[in-house]
Design a protein around this motif. Structure first.
Motif, mmCIF file in Angstrom:
data_model
loop_
_atom_site.group_PDB
_atom_site.id
_atom_site.type_symbol
_atom_site.label_atom_id
_atom_site.label_comp_id
_atom_site.label_asym_id
_atom_site.label_seq_id
_atom_site.Cartn_x
_atom_site.Cartn_y
_atom_site.Cartn_z
ATOM 1 N N THR A 164 0.835 -1.196 0.000
ATOM 2 C CA THR A 164 0.000 0.000 0.000
ATOM 3 C C THR A 164 0.871 1.248 0.000
ATOM 4 O O THR A 164 1.887 1.323 0.693
ATOM 5 C CB THR A 164 -0.912 0.020 1.230
ATOM 6 N N SER A 165 0.474 2.245 -0.811
ATOM 7 C CA SER A 165 1.214 3.499 -0.901
ATOM 8 C C SER A 165 0.694 4.474 0.144
ATOM 9 O O SER A 165 -0.474 4.885 0.099
ATOM 10 C CB SER A 165 1.063 4.089 -2.306
ATOM 11 N N ASP A 215 -4.206 9.846 -3.211
ATOM 12 C CA ASP A 215 -4.297 8.913 -2.090
ATOM 13 C C ASP A 215 -5.743 8.476 -1.824
ATOM 14 O O ASP A 215 -5.975 7.365 -1.358
ATOM 15 C CB ASP A 215 -3.709 9.558 -0.823
ATOM 16 N N PRO A 243 -6.231 4.216 -8.329
ATOM 17 C CA PRO A 243 -5.943 2.792 -8.139
ATOM 18 C C PRO A 243 -4.549 2.604 -7.528
ATOM 19 O O PRO A 243 -3.622 3.369 -7.827
ATOM 20 C CB PRO A 243 -5.995 2.231 -9.564
ATOM 21 N N GLU A 244 -4.399 1.590 -6.694
ATOM 22 C CA GLU A 244 -3.150 1.395 -5.965
ATOM 23 C C GLU A 244 -1.947 1.282 -6.903
ATOM 24 O O GLU A 244 -0.880 1.807 -6.613
ATOM 25 C CB GLU A 244 -3.254 0.143 -5.080
ATOM 26 N N LYS A 299 -0.708 4.763 -8.091
ATOM 27 C CA LYS A 299 -0.276 5.759 -7.102
ATOM 28 C C LYS A 299 1.211 6.084 -7.169
ATOM 29 O O LYS A 299 1.582 7.265 -7.144
ATOM 30 C CB LYS A 299 -0.681 5.315 -5.696
ATOM 31 N N ARG A 331 9.786 1.749 -4.923
ATOM 32 C CA ARG A 331 8.538 1.368 -5.591
ATOM 33 C C ARG A 331 8.620 1.547 -7.101
ATOM 34 O O ARG A 331 7.858 0.918 -7.848
ATOM 35 C CB ARG A 331 7.353 2.166 -5.031
#
Length: 344
Positions: A2-3, A15, A19-20, A23, A108
């Motif tokens: 999760t970001s 945030d 969509p994850e 991000k 990431r």
């Protein structure tokens, strides 16, 4: 994975709604912090508006495209510039609390992926640039040197914020140059207007006339640009107060560190020059009384920032920095109203 929200992003649409998987990419381009887009975009809009106001031209379809095209270009080039800056600064960012969780230092997004992001944004921006006239295209290409050099300025000078001013306000020159030929055409005799061929896709005119803009026509844009440079130097010095301790620890230079306890005086001087040069730009363009009335609101906004500024309050520094979107919008409105002729 999760970001998590980045420390200085605040509540933002990325945030909350993105969509994850998107991000990290949106955060790489700073879309979670749109204030930077505004600060890059507003000088370009001001330049377009100044060219139109100088010749009292009512915006046409192409002028409306300029406003839209500059907005899209600001989003893309700001994203590309931020990603490039993060590539260069990834080792510094990993050691600073505010930036350690950015997509590259946190792992990431890889450096290769970030380069692909930079190239993709730049290519789409190029398509927008090619809709402009030759002068604006040349200015756009020249801006790449400023963008490329910026991440290294904090290593070699105490005034990287000044270089950011040169870079972020380049749009004032580009916007003015993009709008000027068609704006100035309103003062040409009808039989000469068709002789004006400012775009690369237009064939040379066959009427035997050589039309060119005198250098004096660009003076308002130059003054607007210089005023913007000092505006940026002021607000980015305020922004740098957030990192002043971490910057000292890792050896990053900034105007906030250089000014030390004189930050408020320095920012006051920068903002005074910003307002004064904006006024000089309006005078050179022959703007009307409504410009001066609204310009006073711009000056008051900047003055209020300096009055509220505190060296030991990072949260306030961020809030004051973000308030410059409103300051830039006020100046934009001043320029637009400057074209209005009041009845005697």
């Amino acid at each position: 994975m999760t970001s998590a929200p980045l420390p200085d992003a605040g509540a933002n649409w990325v945030d909350r709604h993105a969509p994850e998987g998107l991000k990290p990419w949106l955060k790489l381009g700073r879309f979670d912090r749109p204030i930077g887009i505004w600060l890059l975009l507003l000088p370009g809009w001001q330049g377009i508006a100044l060219a139109l106001a100088q010749y009292r031209k009512t915006p046409g379809l192409y002028d409306l495209w300029l406003f839209l095209g500059f907005a899209l270009g600001a989003c893309l080039m700001r994203a590309a510039g931020c990603a490039f800056n993060d590539i260069v600064d990834r080792d510094f960012d990993a050691r600073v609390a505010r930036t350690a969780m950015r997509p590259i230092p946190s792992g990431r997004i890889s450096v290769k992926q970030a380069w692909a992001f930079v190239i993709g944004c730049s290519l789409v921006s190029l398509l927008i640039l090619l809709t402009l006239n030759w002068t604006a295209i040349c200015l756009g290409v020249a801006s790449l040197g400023l963008v490329a050099a910026y991440p290294f300025m904090k290593r070699i000078t105490w005034w990287p914020q000044a270089w950011l001013g040169l870079t972020f306000n380049w749009g004032a020159l580009m916007g003015f140059a993009a709008a000027l030929p068609l704006a100035a055409a309103v003062i040409l005799p009808p039989d000469l207007r068709d002789e004006l061929r400012p775009f690369w896709w237009q064939a040379p005119a066959d009427g035997g006339h050589a039309l060119a803009m005198a250098w004096q026509a660009y003076l308002p844009a130059l003054l607007l640009y210089l005023g913007g440079v000092f505006w940026t130097l002021g607000y980015d010095t305020i922004y740098a107060l957030q990192d002043i301790e971490d910057d000292a620890m890792v050896g990053v230079k900034s105007s906030a560190r250089r000014l030390g306890g004189n930050v408020r005086s320095g920012v006051s001087l920068f903002y005074l020059l910003a307002a004064g040069l904006a006024g000089a730009a309006g005078a050179a363009a022959g703007l009307g009384p409504l410009f001066w009335l609204t310009l006073s609101l711009y000056a008051l906004h900047l003055l209020r920032q300096t009055r509220r500024l505190r060296l030991d309050d990072p949260s306030l520094a961020l809030a004051l920095f973000k308030s410059n979107r409103d300051a830039g919008l006020v100046l934009l409105v001043a320029i637009i109203l400057g074209a209005v002729t009041l009845p005697l």
